[in-house]
Enzyme design. Sequence first.
Site, PDB file in Angstrom:
ATOM      1  N   LEU A  11       0.275 -33.431 -18.684  1.00 55.95           N
ATOM      2  CA  LEU A  11      -0.501 -34.676 -18.814  1.00 55.95           C
ATOM      3  C   LEU A  11      -0.268 -35.379 -20.143  1.00 55.95           C
ATOM      4  CD1 LEU A  11      -3.953 -33.399 -17.486  1.00 55.95           C
ATOM      5  CD2 LEU A  11      -2.268 -34.757 -16.246  1.00 55.95           C
ATOM      6  N   SER A  12       0.505 -34.789 -21.026  1.00 57.81           N
ATOM      7  CA  SER A  12       0.621 -35.280 -22.400  1.00 57.81           C
ATOM      8  C   SER A  12       1.559 -36.476 -22.536  1.00 57.81           C
ATOM      9  CB  SER A  12       1.132 -34.147 -23.294  1.00 57.81           C
ATOM     10  OG  SER A  12       1.499 -34.625 -24.564  1.00 57.81           O
ATOM     11  N   PRO A  13       1.069 -37.587 -23.094  1.00 62.37           N
ATOM     12  CA  PRO A  13       1.972 -38.719 -23.331  1.00 62.37           C
ATOM     13  C   PRO A  13       3.033 -38.388 -24.374  1.00 62.37           C
ATOM     14  CG  PRO A  13      -0.141 -39.098 -24.411  1.00 62.37           C
ATOM     15  CD  PRO A  13      -0.303 -37.869 -23.563  1.00 62.37           C
TER      16      PRO A  13
END
EC number: 5.99.1.4
Length: 199
Positions: A11-13
Amino acid sequence: MAHIDLFFSTLSPYAYLAGNRAEEVAAKHNATITYKPLDIMALFARTGGTAPKDRHVSRVEYRAQELVRQAAKLGLAFNLKPAHWPTNGAPSSYAFIAAQNAGGGDLGKLMFAITRAVWAENKDIAEDGVVRSCLSEAGFDPALADSGLLEGAETYAANLEEAVERGVFGSPFYITDRDQRFWGQDRIDDLDAVLAGKM
């Protein structure tokens, strides 16, 4: 041979903004990588972090500016407010773990495909079809999305515990076999320098 443990959240940008630069650094230094997907919200809770929704407005505003700047700097498409974020990162993480165990594809490409789906393509990585497409793009059997779920869940939980024990507190987080730690996609150049013996 040097080795890197790469802790990250699907989920990490910032894992998306890392692209395949860590993989390029590893190849340059003949280093291997073990990928360790984990639950980033649980990691924040365990290591003194704050979920994005609970951060002070000054931090929220700075993050918004910095993400857009970094994406532009790297030439990557970026949607600051993706349609499916946050979502359940577990299914994509379990599939990633199954792919790493199975072999035969490109794990760096898989990490990028999954995170790109969130941050550039407005896709929900909790959906089976999205995960299957990412697996296929990276050269893996798309059926891995439905296999090894119990092992995936166990490894996912174990990765979180290992992360806490080893000083990880964000994503992406790189640890060399000499316990040199690097937090963030903007520290990949430093990782390169350490592996080259320049730092």
